[in-house]
Write an enzyme that holds these catalytic residues in place. Structure first.
Site, short mmCIF file in Angstrom:
data_model
loop_
_atom_site.label_atom_id
_atom_site.label_comp_id
_atom_site.label_asym_id
_atom_site.label_seq_id
_atom_site.Cartn_x
_atom_site.Cartn_y
_atom_site.Cartn_z
N LYS A 1 -7.73 6.77 9.45
CA LYS A 1 -8.01 5.33 9.51
C LYS A 1 -8.50 4.87 10.88
O LYS A 1 -8.97 3.76 11.02
CB LYS A 1 -6.74 4.53 9.16
N ALA B 1 -3.10 -0.08 6.94
CA ALA B 1 -4.46 -0.53 7.31
C ALA B 1 -5.48 0.37 6.64
O ALA B 1 -5.21 1.54 6.38
CB ALA B 1 -4.63 -0.49 8.82
N GLY C 1 0.82 -1.22 0.00
CA GLY C 1 0.00 0.00 0.00
C GLY C 1 0.85 1.26 0.00
O GLY C 1 2.08 1.20 0.08
N GLU D 1 -0.73 -10.70 3.17
CA GLU D 1 -0.49 -9.80 4.31
C GLU D 1 -0.79 -10.52 5.63
O GLU D 1 -0.06 -10.37 6.60
CB GLU D 1 -1.35 -8.54 4.20
C1 5RP Z 1 -3.51 -3.67 0.97
C2 5RP Z 1 -3.72 -3.13 2.33
C3 5RP Z 1 -3.18 -1.78 2.62
O1 5RP Z 1 -2.27 -1.88 3.66
C4 5RP Z 1 -4.32 -0.88 3.01
O2 5RP Z 1 -5.25 -0.86 1.94
C5 5RP Z 1 -3.84 0.55 3.28
O3 5RP Z 1 -3.36 1.12 2.12
P1 5RP Z 1 -2.75 2.57 2.08
O4 5RP Z 1 -1.50 2.56 2.89
O5 5RP Z 1 -2.50 2.80 0.61
O6 5RP Z 1 -3.78 3.53 2.63
O7 5RP Z 1 -4.29 -3.74 3.19
O8 5RP Z 1 -4.14 -4.89 0.80
#
Ligand code: 5RP
Length: 239
Positions: A126, A88, A30, A108
């Site tokens: 988040k 997350a 991510g 993950e």
């Molecule tokens: C991917 C994930 C990512 O960690 C989650 O979507 C957070 O993404 P970002 O750091 O881009 O906000 O679980 O499967």
């Protein structure tokens, strides 16, 4: 750089401080983890970190780690990892999380379970009082079981959709050749119960509910980065 992007970067850099020479690191996926990967690469290039190996959780992360010149290894060579750093989509004060916005949830979670210490990094948007509040739960399913699985998840009270690909017609295909259901349960009162129920459905390979994995979270805000430990009995307002 937007405020939330800057917050993600600050959280990522704090987590990278936990890495010591010789460690095997689980590399999440991510945009937040991308900052951690770049920073690890900078520290390796500056000889400030050495003998580090990463286990990537997605094809995207593999490419990013290669670009950052982080040596890679596998869970077969290192079934136990010293540290994991991952993003997350949503997390609560118990550090239970919803993940899988990037579709990498299966690897993950396998990596999360292999880590001696698992750190979540995120910007403060988040944080939530209740998982599922305004956030869908991604669920990886086998392509053979699309309609039965959608119906079974619906019976548990969710509005469900099969995630579509962008840049290609049809459903999104994960790095493991599977599909993703996005399930909107609304606020989830008992995530452990729900996770067990989901796992009992044939065709579900893994859920994006990461319960009891994180030992620590760094959450970036406008000013500082909050360091959060799991607080079993707290509510968000108390931190
Ligand atoms: C991917 C994930 C990512 O960690 C989650 O979507 C957070 O993404 P970002 O750091 O881009 O906000 O679980 O499967």
């Amino acid at each position: 750089m937007s405020a939330s992007t800057a917050a993600k970067k600050k959280a990522a850099i704090r987590a990278v401080k936990h890495i010591e020479n010789g460690m095997i690191i689980g590399l999440g996926s991510g945009t937040t983890v991308s900052f951690a990967i770049k920073h690890i690469g900078e520290l390796i290039a500056a000889d400030k970190l050495y003998d580090i190996y990463g286990v990537p959780t997605s094809i995207q992360t593999t490419f990013e780690a290669i670009k950052a010149k982080i040596p890679l290894t596998s869970l077969d060579e290192h079934p136990q990892l010293d540290l994991g750093i991952d993003g997350a989509d949503q997390l609560d004060v118990k550090l239970n999380a919803i993940k899988g916005g990037g579709g990498a949830l299966m690897r993950e979670k396998i990596v999360a379970a292999a880590c001696k210490e698992y750190i979540l990094i995120a910007d403060e948007s988040k944080l939530t009082d209740v998982l599922g509040n305004g956030k869908v739960v991604p669920i990886e399913i086998h392509p053979f079981a699309v309609t039965p699985t959608l119906k079974s998840v619906e019976k548990l009270g969710a509005k469900v959709s099969l995630r579509q690909s962008s840049g290609k017609l049809g459903p999104l295909v994960t790095d493991n050749g599977n599909y993703i259901i996005d399930a909107d349960f609304g606020p989830i009162q008992d995530p452990w119960w729900l996770n067990r129920e989901l796992h009992a459905i044939p065709g579900i390979i893994e859920t994006g509910m990461f319960l009891g994995y994180a030992h620590l979270a760094y959450v970036g805000g406008r000013g500082s980065v909050k360091r959060l430990k799991p607080q079993p009995d707290a509510t968000l307002k108390k931190i």
